[in-house]
Design a protein around this motif. Structure first.
Motif, short mmCIF file in Angstrom:
data_model
loop_
_atom_site.label_atom_id
_atom_site.label_comp_id
_atom_site.label_asym_id
_atom_site.label_seq_id
_atom_site.Cartn_x
_atom_site.Cartn_y
_atom_site.Cartn_z
N ARG A 26 0.84 -1.20 0.00
CA ARG A 26 0.00 0.00 0.00
C ARG A 26 0.88 1.25 0.00
O ARG A 26 0.62 2.20 -0.74
CB ARG A 26 -0.92 0.01 1.21
N GLU A 27 1.92 1.27 0.82
CA GLU A 27 2.82 2.42 0.89
C GLU A 27 3.54 2.64 -0.44
O GLU A 27 3.68 3.76 -0.91
CB GLU A 27 3.82 2.24 2.03
N LYS A 28 3.97 1.55 -1.05
CA LYS A 28 4.63 1.63 -2.36
C LYS A 28 3.67 2.20 -3.40
O LYS A 28 4.02 3.09 -4.18
CB LYS A 28 5.12 0.25 -2.78
N LEU A 29 2.46 1.70 -3.39
CA LEU A 29 1.43 2.17 -4.34
C LEU A 29 1.10 3.63 -4.06
O LEU A 29 0.92 4.42 -4.99
CB LEU A 29 0.18 1.30 -4.24
N ASN A 30 1.04 4.02 -2.79
CA ASN A 30 0.75 5.40 -2.43
C ASN A 30 1.83 6.33 -2.97
O ASN A 30 1.53 7.42 -3.48
CB ASN A 30 0.62 5.52 -0.90
N LYS A 31 3.11 5.94 -2.89
CA LYS A 31 4.20 6.75 -3.43
C LYS A 31 4.07 6.87 -4.95
O LYS A 31 4.29 7.94 -5.52
CB LYS A 31 5.55 6.14 -3.06
N GLN A 32 3.68 5.78 -5.61
CA GLN A 32 3.49 5.82 -7.06
C GLN A 32 2.34 6.76 -7.42
O GLN A 32 2.43 7.51 -8.40
CB GLN A 32 3.22 4.42 -7.61
N ILE A 33 1.29 6.73 -6.62
CA ILE A 33 0.14 7.63 -6.86
C ILE A 33 0.57 9.08 -6.70
O ILE A 33 0.23 9.94 -7.51
CB ILE A 33 -1.03 7.29 -5.90
N GLN A 34 1.35 9.37 -5.65
CA GLN A 34 1.82 10.74 -5.43
C GLN A 34 2.71 11.21 -6.59
O GLN A 34 2.58 12.34 -7.06
CB GLN A 34 2.59 10.83 -4.11
N GLN A 35 3.58 10.32 -7.06
CA GLN A 35 4.44 10.68 -8.20
C GLN A 35 3.59 10.93 -9.45
O GLN A 35 3.85 11.87 -10.21
CB GLN A 35 5.45 9.56 -8.47
N ALA A 36 2.57 10.10 -9.66
CA ALA A 36 1.70 10.27 -10.82
C ALA A 36 0.92 11.59 -10.72
O ALA A 36 0.71 12.27 -11.73
CB ALA A 36 0.75 9.09 -10.95
N GLU A 37 0.50 11.96 -9.51
CA GLU A 37 -0.23 13.22 -9.34
C GLU A 37 0.69 14.41 -9.61
O GLU A 37 0.27 15.39 -10.22
CB GLU A 37 -0.81 13.30 -7.92
N VAL A 38 1.94 14.31 -9.16
CA VAL A 38 2.90 15.39 -9.45
C VAL A 38 3.09 15.52 -10.95
O VAL A 38 3.09 16.62 -11.52
CB VAL A 38 4.25 15.12 -8.73
N GLU A 39 3.25 14.39 -11.62
CA GLU A 39 3.44 14.40 -13.07
C GLU A 39 2.20 14.93 -13.78
O GLU A 39 2.30 15.73 -14.71
CB GLU A 39 3.77 12.98 -13.57
N LYS A 40 1.03 14.53 -13.30
CA LYS A 40 -0.23 15.01 -13.89
C LYS A 40 -0.34 16.53 -13.74
O LYS A 40 -0.67 17.24 -14.70
CB LYS A 40 -1.43 14.34 -13.20
N ASN A 41 -0.03 17.05 -12.55
CA ASN A 41 -0.08 18.50 -12.33
C ASN A 41 0.91 19.24 -13.23
O ASN A 41 0.61 20.31 -13.75
CB ASN A 41 0.19 18.82 -10.85
N LYS A 42 2.09 18.65 -13.40
CA LYS A 42 3.09 19.25 -14.28
C LYS A 42 2.56 19.32 -15.71
O LYS A 42 2.67 20.36 -16.37
CB LYS A 42 4.38 18.42 -14.23
N PHE A 43 1.97 18.23 -16.18
CA PHE A 43 1.43 18.21 -17.55
C PHE A 43 0.26 19.18 -17.69
O PHE A 43 0.15 19.86 -18.72
CB PHE A 43 0.99 16.81 -17.95
N GLN A 44 -0.59 19.28 -16.69
CA GLN A 44 -1.71 20.22 -16.76
C GLN A 44 -1.20 21.65 -16.83
O GLN A 44 -1.75 22.47 -17.57
CB GLN A 44 -2.64 20.04 -15.55
N HIS A 45 -0.14 21.94 -16.08
CA HIS A 45 0.45 23.27 -16.14
C HIS A 45 1.02 23.54 -17.54
O HIS A 45 0.81 24.62 -18.10
CB HIS A 45 1.55 23.39 -15.07
#
Length: 114
Positions: A26-45
């Motif tokens: 779960r912790e590993k998946l949570n880190k992957q989710i956070q990284q994906a959200e950062v990447e998503k925000n970067k792309f949206q910007h």
């Protein structure tokens, strides 16, 4: 009973290990989710920036296209007017040549008469 307690303790240990493994996953998946959200925000910007740039380019293109169309219209009108001037000049030249020819004939006739 002691043997059953040992078996139960073994099951308990295995169960605790499985639960810990699930928490780690779960912790590993949570880190992957956070990284994906950062990447998503970067792309949206980047999309917002590119959208603004695209809007500016489209406006600029529309203005330049309108200017080119206006120049095409002016050029067409100018060429038409120039062709009329050329035609008028040709007609004027023809009339002038005819008049000069008539004057020369009249002068010849006068000189022959005298």
């Amino acid at each position: 009973m002691t043997q059953q307690g040992a078996v139960l303790q073994g099951y308990n240990n295995e169960l605790v290990k499985c639960i810990e493994d699930l928490y780690m996953q779960r912790e590993k998946l949570n880190k992957q989710i956070q990284q994906a959200e950062v990447e998503k925000n970067k792309f949206q910007h980047e999309i917002r920036i590119l959208s603004k740039q695209l809007e500016c380019v489209c406006e600029n293109l529309a203005q330049k296209t309108a200017s080119r169309n206006e120049l095409d219209k002016i050029l067409a009108e100018t060429e038409t007017a120039y062709m009329k001037i050329l035609d008028s000049s040709r007609m004027l030249l023809n009339v002038l040549k005819k008049e000069v020819g008539n004057l020369n004939k009249a002068a010849e006739l006068k000189s022959n008469v005298t």
